[in-house]
Write an enzyme that holds these catalytic residues in place. Sequence first.
Site, PDB file in Angstrom:
ATOM      1  N   GLY A  16       0.823  -1.224   0.000  1.00 43.71           N
ATOM      2  CA  GLY A  16       0.000   0.000   0.000  1.00 43.71           C
ATOM      3  C   GLY A  16       0.848   1.260   0.000  1.00 43.71           C
ATOM      4  O   GLY A  16       1.836   1.338   0.704  1.00 43.71           O
ATOM      5  N   SER A  19      -1.680   6.843   0.781  1.00 44.35           N
ATOM      6  CA  SER A  19      -2.080   8.254   0.645  1.00 44.35           C
ATOM      7  C   SER A  19      -3.268   8.588   1.545  1.00 44.35           C
ATOM      8  O   SER A  19      -3.349   9.689   2.093  1.00 44.35           O
ATOM      9  CB  SER A  19      -2.368   8.619  -0.816  1.00 44.35           C
ATOM     10  OG  SER A  19      -3.577   8.064  -1.262  1.00 44.35           O
ATOM     11  N   ASN A  20      -4.188   7.642   1.738  1.00 40.73           N
ATOM     12  CA  ASN A  20      -5.286   7.903   2.686  1.00 40.73           C
ATOM     13  C   ASN A  20      -4.770   7.949   4.118  1.00 40.73           C
ATOM     14  O   ASN A  20      -5.208   8.780   4.917  1.00 40.73           O
ATOM     15  CB  ASN A  20      -6.379   6.849   2.534  1.00 40.73           C
ATOM     16  CG  ASN A  20      -7.316   7.185   1.388  1.00 40.73           C
ATOM     17  OD1 ASN A  20      -8.117   8.108   1.481  1.00 40.73           O
ATOM     18  ND2 ASN A  20      -7.182   6.450   0.293  1.00 40.73           N
ATOM     19  N   LEU A  98     -10.667  -9.096   4.914  1.00 43.88           N
ATOM     20  CA  LEU A  98     -11.734  -9.022   5.906  1.00 43.88           C
ATOM     21  C   LEU A  98     -11.098  -9.116   7.283  1.00 43.88           C
ATOM     22  O   LEU A  98     -10.188  -9.914   7.486  1.00 43.88           O
ATOM     23  CB  LEU A  98     -12.680 -10.215   5.760  1.00 43.88           C
ATOM     24  CG  LEU A  98     -13.822 -10.151   4.757  1.00 43.88           C
ATOM     25  CD1 LEU A  98     -14.663 -11.415   4.881  1.00 43.88           C
ATOM     26  CD2 LEU A  98     -14.683  -8.921   4.933  1.00 43.88           C
ATOM     27  N   ASN A 113     -13.784   1.996   6.886  1.00 42.09           N
ATOM     28  CA  ASN A 113     -13.080   1.677   5.639  1.00 42.09           C
ATOM     29  C   ASN A 113     -13.447   2.744   4.619  1.00 42.09           C
ATOM     30  O   ASN A 113     -14.502   3.371   4.713  1.00 42.09           O
ATOM     31  CB  ASN A 113     -13.523   0.301   5.128  1.00 42.09           C
ATOM     32  CG  ASN A 113     -12.835  -0.072   3.831  1.00 42.09           C
ATOM     33  OD1 ASN A 113     -11.626   0.107   3.681  1.00 42.09           O
ATOM     34  ND2 ASN A 113     -13.599  -0.555   2.859  1.00 42.09           N
ATOM     35  N   HIS A 115     -14.008   3.120   0.468  1.00 43.41           N
ATOM     36  CA  HIS A 115     -14.159   2.354  -0.772  1.00 43.41           C
ATOM     37  C   HIS A 115     -14.231   3.351  -1.937  1.00 43.41           C
ATOM     38  O   HIS A 115     -14.951   4.350  -1.840  1.00 43.41           O
ATOM     39  CB  HIS A 115     -15.438   1.518  -0.696  1.00 43.41           C
ATOM     40  CG  HIS A 115     -15.630   0.639  -1.896  1.00 43.41           C
ATOM     41  ND1 HIS A 115     -14.871  -0.497  -2.108  1.00 43.41           N
ATOM     42  CD2 HIS A 115     -16.466   0.747  -2.961  1.00 43.41           C
ATOM     43  CE1 HIS A 115     -15.236  -1.055  -3.250  1.00 43.41           C
ATOM     44  NE2 HIS A 115     -16.198  -0.321  -3.792  1.00 43.41           N
ATOM     45  N   ASP A 156     -17.741  -4.374   2.491  1.00 43.27           N
ATOM     46  CA  ASP A 156     -18.427  -3.157   2.016  1.00 43.27           C
ATOM     47  C   ASP A 156     -19.920  -3.070   2.344  1.00 43.27           C
ATOM     48  O   ASP A 156     -20.654  -2.369   1.638  1.00 43.27           O
ATOM     49  CB  ASP A 156     -18.254  -3.019   0.488  1.00 43.27           C
ATOM     50  CG  ASP A 156     -16.796  -3.053   0.053  1.00 43.27           C
ATOM     51  OD1 ASP A 156     -15.964  -2.447   0.753  1.00 43.27           O
ATOM     52  OD2 ASP A 156     -16.492  -3.687  -0.980  1.00 43.27           O
ATOM     53  N   GLU A 185     -11.414  11.177  -1.831  1.00 44.41           N
ATOM     54  CA  GLU A 185     -11.167  10.277  -0.695  1.00 44.41           C
ATOM     55  C   GLU A 185     -10.386  11.012   0.398  1.00 44.41           C
ATOM     56  O   GLU A 185     -10.661  10.856   1.590  1.00 44.41           O
ATOM     57  CB  GLU A 185     -10.337   9.059  -1.135  1.00 44.41           C
ATOM     58  CG  GLU A 185     -11.079   8.088  -2.016  1.00 44.41           C
ATOM     59  CD  GLU A 185     -10.246   6.844  -2.335  1.00 44.41           C
ATOM     60  OE1 GLU A 185      -9.508   6.365  -1.460  1.00 44.41           O
ATOM     61  OE2 GLU A 185     -10.349   6.356  -3.479  1.00 44.41           O
TER      62      GLU A 185
HETATM   63  C1  GRF Z   1      -7.949   3.707  -2.035  1.00 46.01           C
HETATM   64  O1  GRF Z   1      -8.413   3.878  -3.328  1.00 46.01           O
HETATM   65  C2  GRF Z   1      -9.076   3.264  -1.128  1.00 46.01           C
HETATM   66  O2  GRF Z   1     -10.317   3.700  -1.548  1.00 46.01           O
HETATM   67  C3  GRF Z   1      -9.009   1.766  -1.216  1.00 46.01           C
HETATM   68  O3  GRF Z   1      -7.641   1.468  -1.335  1.00 46.01           O
HETATM   69  C4  GRF Z   1      -6.954   2.573  -1.916  1.00 46.01           C
HETATM   70  C5  GRF Z   1      -5.803   2.887  -1.016  1.00 46.01           C
HETATM   71  O4  GRF Z   1      -4.997   3.894  -1.558  1.00 46.01           O
HETATM   72  N1  GRF Z   1      -9.647   1.137  -0.097  1.00 46.01           N
HETATM   73  P1  GRF Z   1      -3.880   4.603  -0.681  1.00 46.01           P
HETATM   74  O5  GRF Z   1      -2.903   3.515  -0.273  1.00 46.01           O
HETATM   75  O6  GRF Z   1      -4.551   5.191   0.505  1.00 46.01           O
HETATM   76  O7  GRF Z   1      -3.255   5.613  -1.554  1.00 46.01           O
END
Ligand code: GRF
Length: 216
Positions: A16, A19-20, A98, A113, A115, A156, A185
């Site tokens: 991963g 970025s979130n 999960l 979460n 999505h 989800d 997001e």
């Molecule tokens: C995002 O698109 C989020 O919606 C999904 O996984 C992706 C994670 O992206 N659950 P990042 O690692 O946060 O950039």
Amino acid sequence: MSREQTRIAVLVSGAGRGSNMQSIIDGCNSGQINGTVVLVIGTKEDAPATHRARTAGITTDTVSPKEFADTDLHDERMLQVLQEFRIDLVCLAGYMRLLGPKCVESYRNRIMNIHPALLPSFCGDGMFGHHVHEAVIARGVKISGATVHFVDEKYDTGPIIVQSIVAVEDDDTPDTLAARVLEVEHKAYPDAIAMFSEGRLEVDGLRVRIKEIIEG
Ligand code: GRF
């Protein structure tokens, strides 16, 4: 009376990029979220997201499903780590697995979460990353977006907290659409967490009501 800071754990899986996770850290640092990211849990030690977290001075841990003989043991270990760190809120951010029933039950309505589509469409097992945006474009819908929701036992299906929309353009590719959705997001997730940290989210079945802030 001021509220206690929400102790947040962010979960990321695989390689991963985080970025979130970064938007959540930024939301805490700016004061938008009354909370702190105290722990980032990855499934791999060397993922960009966990590297980023360590650079920001955040403790990281690895809980790799591969290391456990069965899913129950994995579930127990995850719960143990969350409890050791006295976590109030778990945020899945690119965590494509999960969580087990013990974690979900112990943290009911305290796991979120994000999505990259408008639930309840384009979701479920196998619907992640570019698969989502490909399906959105192939179906010809005119709007897509991001959904922040509480996590239950399935993929989800938990109560929806925030949804943000983006237009699907005629010349969109999965990549261009993904980039536009990612922008929203990064606002939607901190917004949802900020409301949680202020005690404003009231869950009633599948509905989440957002309480007004009462000053004074
Ligand atoms: C995002 O698109 C989020 O919606 C999904 O996984 C992706 C994670 O992206 N659950 P990042 O690692 O946060 O950039």
